[in-house]
Design an enzyme around this catalytic site. Structure first.
Site, PDB file in Angstrom:
ATOM      1  N   LYS A 171       0.820  -1.213   0.000  1.00 22.52           N
ATOM      2  CA  LYS A 171       0.000   0.000   0.000  1.00 22.52           C
ATOM      3  C   LYS A 171       0.855   1.265   0.000  1.00 22.52           C
ATOM      4  O   LYS A 171       0.404   2.317  -0.426  1.00 22.52           O
ATOM      5  CB  LYS A 171      -0.977  -0.024   1.170  1.00 22.52           C
ATOM      6  CG  LYS A 171      -2.043  -1.106   0.972  1.00 22.52           C
ATOM      7  CD  LYS A 171      -3.148  -1.072   2.007  1.00 22.52           C
ATOM      8  CE  LYS A 171      -4.262  -2.035   1.656  1.00 22.52           C
ATOM      9  NZ  LYS A 171      -3.894  -3.459   1.840  1.00 22.52           N
TER      10      LYS A 171
HETATM   11  C1  LIG Z   1      -4.544  -4.529   1.176  1.00 20.77           C
HETATM   12  C2  LIG Z   1      -3.803  -5.806   1.114  1.00 20.77           C
HETATM   13  C3  LIG Z   1      -4.172  -6.844   0.219  1.00 20.77           C
HETATM   14  C4  LIG Z   1      -5.389  -6.737  -0.676  1.00 20.77           C
HETATM   15  O1  LIG Z   1      -5.278  -5.746  -1.658  1.00 20.77           O
HETATM   16  P1  LIG Z   1      -6.559  -5.308  -2.497  1.00 20.77           P
HETATM   17  O2  LIG Z   1      -6.084  -4.174  -3.353  1.00 20.77           O
HETATM   18  O3  LIG Z   1      -7.596  -4.896  -1.506  1.00 20.77           O
HETATM   19  O4  LIG Z   1      -6.987  -6.482  -3.296  1.00 20.77           O
HETATM   20  C5  LIG Z   1      -3.386  -7.982   0.181  1.00 20.77           C
HETATM   21  N1  LIG Z   1      -2.315  -8.126   0.987  1.00 20.77           N
HETATM   22  C6  LIG Z   1      -1.948  -7.172   1.861  1.00 20.77           C
HETATM   23  C7  LIG Z   1      -0.768  -7.411   2.729  1.00 20.77           C
HETATM   24  C8  LIG Z   1      -2.660  -5.976   1.944  1.00 20.77           C
HETATM   25  O5  LIG Z   1      -2.283  -5.044   2.811  1.00 20.77           O
END
Ligand SMILES: *Cc1c(COP(=O)(O)O)cnc(C)c1O
Length: 464
Positions: free
Chosen positions: A112
């Site tokens: 993220k």
């Molecule tokens: C947010 C997140 C996901 C999922 O991502 P999306 O974009 O919601 O599909 C998967 N793994 C981790 C570690 C995350 O923080």
């Protein structure tokens, strides 16, 4: 570039407005009216570019004149200079023709950061230009909160309030939020569960009258288009490092709200040769059930060892459905309404189109742990539980052994150390830049599960 809503009733917006908008006024999600598309020659010419220069190539057409050229270049360079690995998104090989794209070298150790580090800078630039201030309000059960705080900590135009359920977040995850210093950062520990936090945030977005002097709430979850945009870049980067675009690449993506994998779908539409995209889910498998049985049916939430993928519905899936329904906003408005209330199937030919690109697979905690220990046994590579789900799904759905298979490594294993120890692994070490995390001073405010109190706290603590 213009942006349109998936439900066809909201006004068209430009990038600057979309950045600040969040959900469209008709309840839909914004998508670009038209995507840039690149020839193989053009993509090939990007092979030698470092990450930040590639990122500029990919994102600048989406941003248009909202940010001045040199400012955007500097902003992107600065964004990724803060990552702990100089390749920014390095590939680790775990087996023959099988890779993990490590997206966890940012400040909070999860993918993220790729989007939120840029989003914070974009917001600050645009708000300063407009002479406005904004408020970020979000709920988190873990890593979105810390990534949002890290992304916006230096923003002069933004106050940030992140709600987390008091005593229900792991220590590493809590400390990643509560030890970030800054007068504009407020961690609110709510005496309730994650859903209580989430519903206060949703209600506050609907009625923002508790905010004084024209300030607005800005959404930093993946309904914000700018997050998806930033994530397109690493699909190109991974491919170019594996012989693309002259060779196809396949991706397996640990999926919750379908934001990350949707970015891969867009990369493909922009001209990147992608052989397949695997939707990898935990037991919250609504997407896997829909893709494999053509039946969309909500199940109750399950708490798993991969909490960042614990969802009931997957919000960005609407952006894919919009394309599958030939960009008919009225049809999507009807469909979303139905999906909210009943079990839904779609026409087989639309489903067949989705299955040309997408495969899917779901696994439970037990298989997740087995995968962590199996891959460690094979290559001494420690996977976090989300990435482990991606690797297992990649192996189960792989179409073509000659095509490199890349699993998106969405988090560093230390963020989810419980799962690692359950899998029989040693407790992973914190990376150098966080090694003193457990000694740093924490700052957070405990508040009752009461929206008036929470909104009152926010109103009183806005910067001047
Ligand atoms: C947010 C997140 C996901 C999922 O991502 P999306 O974009 O919601 O599909 C998967 N793994 C981790 C570690 C995350 O923080």
């Amino acid at each position: 570039m213009k942006y349109i809503s998936t439900r066809g009733q909201a006004p068209e917006l430009d990038f600057e407005e979309v950045l600040l908008a969040g959900l469209a006024s008709d309840g839909g999600l914004y998508v670009p009216d038209e995507l840039p598309s690149y020839s193989l020659d053009e993509i090939r010419s990007w092979r030698e570019l470092p990450y930040h220069e590639l990122a500029y190539k990919i994102v600048s057409p989406f941003i248009g004149d909202a940010v001045e050229e040199q400012a955007l270049k500097d902003m992107i360079k600065d964004t990724y200079a803060g990552f702990a690995h100089s390749a920014v998104a390095p590939l680790a090989q775990i087996d023959h023709n099988e890779y993990v794209l490590e997206l966890f070298h940012g400040p909070t150790l999860a993918f993220k950061d790729f989007a939120l580090q840029l989003l914070g800078r974009l917001l600050d630039y645009v708000l300063e230009k407009r002479g406005e201030k904004a408020v970020i309000m979000g709920a988190t059960s873990g890593d979105t909160g810390s990534a949002a705080i890290e992304g916006c900590r230096r923003c002069k135009t933004i106050d940030i309030f992140i709600l987390h359920p008091y005593n229900r977040v792991s220590e590493v995850q809590r400390r990643q939020m509560t030890t970030i210093p800054g007068d504009n950062i407020h961690n609110l520990a709510i005496e309730g569960n994650f859903d209580d936090c989430q519903s206060m945030v949703k209600a506050s977005f609907r009625d923002q009258s508790f905010l004084a002097d024209g300030r607005r709430l800005v959404a930093v979850n993946s309904i914000n288009w700018a997050r998806i945009m930033a994530q397109i870049v690493y699909y190109f980067y991974a491919s170019l490092n594996l012989g693309g675009p002259d060779r196809k690449v396949a991706f397996s993506v640990p999926t919750g709200n379908f934001g990350d994998i949707f970015a891969g779908y867009l990369a493909h539409k922009m001209g990147l040769p992608i052989d397949q995209l695997t939707i990898a889910t935990n037991q919250n498998d609504i997407l896997h059930r829909f893709m494999s049985q053509n039946l969309y049916k909500k199940n109750p939430l399950e708490h798993t060892l991969s909490p960042s993928m614990d969802i009931v519905v997957s919000s960005n899936f609407e952006r894919l459905l919009f394309d599958l329904f030939d960009r008919d906003g009225h049809a999507i408005a009807d469909l979303m309404d139905k999906m909210n209330n009943e079990e839904v199937s779609i026409e087989e030919d639309r489903m067949a189109r989705a299955r040309e690109m997408f495969d899917s697979y779901a696994l439970n905690d037990e298989v997740t742990c087995q995968t962590i220990s199996q891959v460690f046994g094979e290559s001494e590579y420690l996977l976090d539980p989300h990435t482990a789900i991606g690797v297992k799904a990649a192996r189960e759905t792989r179409r073509n052994k000659d095509v490199p298979m890349v699993t998106l490594g969405t988090a560093h294993p230390v963020k989810f150390a419980d799962a690692c120890t359950k899998a029989g692994m040693q407790y992973p070490e914190l990376p150098a830049h966080l090694s003193d995390l457990l000694e740093r001073e924490e700052k957070y405010t405990v508040l009752p599960n009461d929206m008036t109190k929470v909104q009152g706290f926010i109103a009183e603590n806005l910067s001047k």
